[in-house]
Write an enzyme that holds these catalytic residues in place. Structure first.
Site, PDB file in Angstrom:
ATOM      1  N   CYS A 116       0.803  -1.224   0.000  1.00 20.05           N
ATOM      2  CA  CYS A 116       0.000   0.000   0.000  1.00 20.05           C
ATOM      3  C   CYS A 116       0.836   1.275   0.000  1.00 20.05           C
ATOM      4  O   CYS A 116       0.298   2.366  -0.172  1.00 20.05           O
ATOM      5  CB  CYS A 116      -0.955   0.003   1.185  1.00 20.05           C
ATOM      6  SG  CYS A 116      -2.238  -1.275   1.088  1.00 20.05           S
ATOM      7  N   HIS A 256      -3.351   7.376   2.812  1.00 18.07           N
ATOM      8  CA  HIS A 256      -3.735   6.074   2.271  1.00 18.07           C
ATOM      9  C   HIS A 256      -5.078   5.671   2.862  1.00 18.07           C
ATOM     10  O   HIS A 256      -5.300   5.789   4.066  1.00 18.07           O
ATOM     11  CB  HIS A 256      -2.666   5.039   2.605  1.00 18.07           C
ATOM     12  CG  HIS A 256      -3.080   3.632   2.308  1.00 18.07           C
ATOM     13  ND1 HIS A 256      -3.566   3.251   1.073  1.00 18.07           N
ATOM     14  CD2 HIS A 256      -3.100   2.519   3.093  1.00 18.07           C
ATOM     15  CE1 HIS A 256      -3.853   1.959   1.101  1.00 18.07           C
ATOM     16  NE2 HIS A 256      -3.602   1.499   2.321  1.00 18.07           N
ATOM     17  N   ASN A 286     -10.224   0.188  -0.041  1.00 20.16           N
ATOM     18  CA  ASN A 286      -8.766   0.270  -0.118  1.00 20.16           C
ATOM     19  C   ASN A 286      -8.313  -0.267  -1.468  1.00 20.16           C
ATOM     20  O   ASN A 286      -8.346  -1.472  -1.709  1.00 20.16           O
ATOM     21  CB  ASN A 286      -8.143  -0.535   1.023  1.00 20.16           C
ATOM     22  CG  ASN A 286      -6.624  -0.484   1.030  1.00 20.16           C
ATOM     23  OD1 ASN A 286      -6.007   0.033   0.112  1.00 20.16           O
ATOM     24  ND2 ASN A 286      -6.015  -1.048   2.054  1.00 20.16           N
TER      25      ASN A 286
END
Length: 331
Positions: A116, A256, A286
């Site tokens: 990520c 994020h 996500n």
């Protein structure tokens, strides 16, 4: 003429048409809308359903969106970086295919993988190439087809992730705009908490690994949450302190989109009100490498030249970090 810095001069994005809502997930696994929303902030996510299409399909769409808005000739691009945890194929770089398909025939290309944190690390890489003076236009794309590595009977992971892609163009700037500072970290202790067990060199694909569902994402949610909350907040606060930035100096936190609670904790640590926090997790979930550029894509019209942006991310490995960037243009 001032020192050359690397500025973002255009952004693009793409998300698939199919919307996987919490209501649909309720029919697939033992969960419900209230539970998902309370714990993650996610209401829906996009899923790429097109037959035979992978991460490159979305990356190409995001790049084409950027080039169309910027009226950019692909032949001007020097380098294409694709930040992704879900490449089309093992070995063959997805970025090379993307560059060819968009017509970036004068560019070289490669993939970058840090879970990520991939796009965040990619920003550092793109900026370094620009600041070296060797290249003038670097296209950084964050793209992931997370649905390709999810077990939709595992409620701990399938509720979290979605598919999508975002792109940013980096160019030289001598007016003081662009990437100003970075603080990037990693710690191999996280390898056991967020991973795919099979398919790599340690445990190659076999009939047994497929039978035992070992090619899907595994996450120890509590451990990842604990590390992410503290580390994302720490690095964001550190980048502010190192650059003498107060909460009034920061126009936007670009975090994020892993979990709304993690984002909220980071914003509190920075002393930022919610109006300064970019958030689209409720619509996309996500999207791993795509979260940061998709935020820029969604908020582009609200960004003003000279705005101070603080990026923060946390990913498997563990990888994490923060970047301070001064926005270079008005939409």
């Amino acid at each position: 003429m001032g020192k050359i810095s690397a500025a973002i001069t255009a952004v693009g994005g793409y998300v698939p048409e199919f919307v996987l809502t919490n209501a649909i997930l309720e029919t697939m696994v033992d969960t419900n809308d209230e539970w998902i929303t309370t714990r993650t902030g996610i209401k829906e996510r996009r899923i790429l359903k097109k037959e035979g299409k992978g991460t490159s399909y979305m990356a190409i769409k995001a790049a084409e969106d950027l080039m169309r808005k910027r009226q950019l000739d692909a032949k001007e691009i020097d380098l294409v970086l694709v930040a992704t945890a879900t490449p089309d194929l093992m070995v063959a770089a997805t970025a090379a295919y993307v560059a060819s398909e968009i017509g970036a025939t004068n560019a070289f290309a490669y993939d970058l993988q840090a879970a990520c944190s991939s796009f965040l690390y990619g920003m550092s890489t793109a900026a370094s190439y620009i600041e070296s003076g060797r290249y003038k236009k670097v296209l950084l794309i964050g793209a992931d087809k997370m649905s390709s590595i999810l077990d939709y009977t595992d409620r701990t992971t399938c509720i979290i992730f979605g598919d999508g892609a975002g792109a940013a163009l980096f160019e030289p700037n001598d007016e003081g705009y662009g990437l100003k500072d970075e603080f990037l970290r990693s710690d191999g202790i996280g390898r056991q908490f967020l991973k795919i067990d099979a398919g790599g060199s340690i445990l190659p694909a076999s009939e047994e690994t497929v039978k035992n569902n070992m090619h899907y994402v595994y996450q120890d949610g509590k451990s990842v949450f604990k590390f992410a909350v503290s580390n994302m907040a720490d690095v964001a606060a550190k980048i502010m302190e190192r650059n003498s930035l107060s909460d009034k100096d920061v126009q936007w936190l670009v975090p994020h989109q892993a979990n709304k609670r993690i984002v909220d904790a980071t914003a509190r640590r920075m002393g930022l009100e919610s109006e300064k926090v970019m958030m689209n997790i409720q619509r996309y979930g996500n999207t791993t490498s795509a979260t940061l550029p998709l935020l820029l894509f969604d908020y582009e019209k609200q960004l003003k030249k000279g705005d101070n942006l603080v990026f923060a991310a946390f990913g498997g490995g563990f990888t994490w970090g923060s970047i301070y960037l001064k926005w270079a243009y008005n939409s």
